[in-house]
Scaffold this active site. Structure first.
Site, short mmCIF file in Angstrom:
data_model
loop_
_atom_site.label_atom_id
_atom_site.label_comp_id
_atom_site.label_asym_id
_atom_site.label_seq_id
_atom_site.Cartn_x
_atom_site.Cartn_y
_atom_site.Cartn_z
CG HIS A 154 -0.84 3.93 4.78
ND1 HIS A 154 -1.49 3.52 6.00
CD2 HIS A 154 -0.23 2.67 4.25
CE1 HIS A 154 -1.45 2.34 6.21
NE2 HIS A 154 -0.59 1.52 5.19
CB CYS A 175 -0.93 0.16 1.17
SG CYS A 175 -0.19 -0.62 2.77
#
Ligand code: NAP
Ligand code: 3JN
Length: 341
Positions: A245, A132
């Site tokens: 994130h 990710c």
């Protein structure tokens, strides 16, 4: 596309698997039959898909017979073992784990960046989905790299607990409550308390002093951009955020480029939304990125300490674009361009 596909989701009961099922529904993936796989512990549990309750089955050696596309998010060991088993049965695997990412025969794909690599699925019947943290950084940097060449990347991440899975989401929730109630927080997932804290460790430490997550960012970026000349150094940090994130990304480019030119390139880039109006305190934040599929970029400015330096702040939903959405996008390319003929 008229053809319908038999699809399996391995790891269907997990944080990523759940989102994969939601993405398949949202994007109206052409499904004939959806098979949901997890451990024996979850067998019989029902998950809703398009108004239907589908029972979870135990993943076994025979699970992939008759399945066209298997989307895996059940951990590296499961992918290592069952990826080739599925491929042998004619099922094309889109794998979310690190198990196959650096195999030279396996393509590592971000649809906005290197969709052409999907063609190499036929080598092993497996396509890898990047980590990710790599995905959101490379979605933002690839268009800049194409235009002026990137010489060096220095990245620091601020990663949400959902990247660790369901148990970590519960841990942040429970620890936060415990601390606010002046109770001793229980620690089961991370080596230290995550509530009201930051941990400069994601995954295990390697001999070179970096963590595995940091080296995934380095090695996967070079593979996806097909350019080993870029210098990359990463520091990955877990922060008490549930979803999304964030990354502070500093780059040095080969040719000069201004912040305004970077902004213009990113405004045109697929999968990127520029959110950058500092005078109004407007910049990307995980609370805004959560639940969306784009990669959001802001704080675009010159790094005045070096020639050709640029700083960016890059935020994305780690479970969507960082895992489930990217996998389903890969499956869409497969279905449309390779498996429909
Ligand atoms: P999670 O919430 O802990 O879920 C794990 C899932 O895997 C559950 O469905 C679990 O089934 C299943 N599972 C575990 N061992 C299995 C086995 N031996 N056989 C069959 N199913 C098994 O974890 P998650 O956050 O969804 O992540 C799962 C995996 O996805 C990670 O290990 C990682 O490889 C990958 N991932 C990738 C990214 C990325 O950066 N692209 C991000 C996050 C995760 P039960 O519920 O029955 O236990
Ligand atoms: O920690 C994160 O934010 C992302 C985690 C990814 C992850 C977690 C457990 C195992 C991975 C991955 O995708 O690299 C793996 C793994 O497959 O090695």
């Amino acid at each position: 596309m008229d053809k319908l596909f038999n699809v399996a989701v391995a790891g269907a009961t997990g944080a990523v698997g759940n989102q994969m099922i939601a993405c398949l529904e949202e994007r109206d993936f052409p499904i004939k039959n959806l098979k949901l796989l997890a451990t024996a512990r979850s067998a019989g549990k029902k998950i809703r898909f398009k108004g239907e309750e589908i029972p979870v089955e135990e993943l076994t050696e025979t699970s992939f017979s008759g399945v066209d596309i298997g989307i895996f998010s059940a951990g590296g060991a499961t992918s290592q073992k069952y990826g080739p088993v599925a491929a042998k049965d004619g099922c094309v695997v889109v794998d979310n784990s690190a198990a196959w990412r650096m195999d030279p025969e396996v393509p590592l794909v971000i649809p906005e960046v290197n969709p052409h690599a999907v063609a190499r699925y036929s080598n092993k019947g497996i396509i890898a989905n990047p980590n990710c943290s790599t995905i959101q950084m490379v979605v933002a940097l690839a268009p800049i790299h194409r235009k002026v060449g990137i010489k060096r990347i220095v990245v620091s991440t601020y990663q949400a607990v959902s990247g660790t899975g369901k148990k970590a989401i519960d841990e942040l929730h429970n620890q936060t409550k415990a601390v606010l109630d002046s109770l001793e927080p229980e620690k089961n997932v991370y080596p230290h308390r995550i509530a009201f804290n930051c941990l400069p460790q994601i995954d295990v430490f390697l001999e070179n002093g970096y963590t595995k997550e940091e080296m995934k960012m380095v090695n996967e970026t070079l593979k996806i951009l097909e350019d080993d000349s870029i210098g990359i150094t990463a520091t990955t940090v877990r922060v008490p955020v549930f979803f999304g994130h964030s990354e502070s990304v500093n780059i040095e480019t080969r040719d000069p480029i201004s912040p305004d030119e970077v902004r213009a390139i990113l405004e045109d880039a697929q999968g990127v939304t520029v959110v950058d109006d500092p005078s109004k305190s407007i910049y990307p934040m995980p609370i805004d990125a959560a639940g969306r599929d784009d990669t959001f970029v802001g704080r675009i400015r010159a790094d005045e300490s070096v020639p050709n330096g640029i700083n960016l702040w890059v935020v994305s939903d780690n479970i969507r674009k960082g895992a489930a959405t990217n996998s389903v996008q890969i499956a869409e390319i497969l279905a449309q361009d390779y498996l429909s003929k």
